[in-house]
Design an enzyme around this catalytic site. Structure first.
Site, PDB file in Angstrom:
ATOM      1  N   ASP A 145     -39.930  11.340 -29.867  1.00 18.88           N
ATOM      2  CA  ASP A 145     -39.190  10.807 -28.728  1.00 18.88           C
ATOM      3  C   ASP A 145     -38.074   9.932 -29.312  1.00 18.88           C
ATOM      4  O   ASP A 145     -38.099   9.593 -30.497  1.00 18.88           O
ATOM      5  CB  ASP A 145     -40.136   9.991 -27.853  1.00 18.88           C
ATOM      6  N   ASP A 151     -35.902   6.998 -27.261  1.00 19.19           N
ATOM      7  CA  ASP A 151     -35.882   5.625 -26.748  1.00 19.19           C
ATOM      8  C   ASP A 151     -37.266   4.991 -26.854  1.00 19.19           C
ATOM      9  O   ASP A 151     -38.246   5.519 -26.330  1.00 19.19           O
ATOM     10  CB  ASP A 151     -35.417   5.610 -25.290  1.00 19.19           C
TER      11      ASP A 151
END
Length: 221
Positions: A18, A20
């Site tokens: 991922d 953020d």
């Protein structure tokens, strides 16, 4: 051989990151955009924040009347892409990406292509050979689509991939894809994430590469 003072967490064909909250801290930039969006659309900021980790349009669909959702999602993306002040790489992020061959890692993110491009640049992190933003798939997180596509483009089975995530929506998507999932505790508790295991940041992990894949270890602590 297990490095001294470390805990083996598994051997994987690839690691799907991922962005953020996992590779970079974009919280202040995100909150600035959310505050403006909340004021413009008359939505409570706390309600907006509860959908962190989901694509902008999905967030807008959850909060706005159907006829406003597309425009609302585009507005969030515009606000976030145009202001990347404070977006910085998190501890261990660059070292992790540099430790793994380009053929064995990808980024699967709820950002649009425009937004992830802006944030990668701001954080000083490399653009991967396999980048799956939310506008590359039919359904964003918590659906499994982004992880399934990332694994496919890398050429590996999802069950042989490790996902590293900081948000409940991402953990749910990784589980639905059949991936192993490690939680990064930058924004949620271990109980909220419910991953297979958890670390504070990527600095708590070591990645060793061999012919059979990427060995992941938890170090320190």
């Amino acid at each position: 051989m297990t490095p001294a003072g470390s805990e083996p967490l598994g051997v994987f064909d690839a690691v799907l990151f991922d962005f953020d909250g996992t590779l970079a801290n974009s919280y202040e930039s995100m909150m600035t955009a959310y505050r403006i969006f909340a004021e413009e659309y008359g939505v409570g900021l706390d309600k907006v924040r509860s959908f962190t980790g989901m694509p902008s349009e999905s967030l807008a669909r959850a909060l706005l009347p159907a006829e406003q959702a597309v425009a609302g999602g585009e507005r969030i993306d515009e606000l976030e892409s145009s202001n990347t002040d404070g977006v910085v790489a998190l501890p261990g992020a660059l070292a992790a990406l540099e430790a793994i061959p380009a053929t064995r890692w990808a980024i699967a993110t709820s950002c649009t292509h425009r937004l992830i491009t802006a944030r990668l640049r701001a954080a000083g992190l490399p653009t991967p050979s396999v980048l799956v933003p939310c506008d590359s798939v039919a359904n964003g997180k918590p659906a499994p689509d982004s992880f399934l596509l990332a694994a496919k483009l890398l050429g590996f089975e999802p069950s042989r991939c490790l996902v590293l995530e900081d948000a409940p929506a991402g953990v749910a998507g990784a589980r639905a894809a059949g991936c192993a999932v490690g939680g990064v505790l930058t924004g949620h508790t271990a109980e909220e994430l419910g991953a297979d295991w958890h670390v504070e940041t990527l600095a708590d992990l070591r990645f060793d590469v061999a012919d059979d894949g990427v060995s992941v270890f938890r170090v320190g602590g």
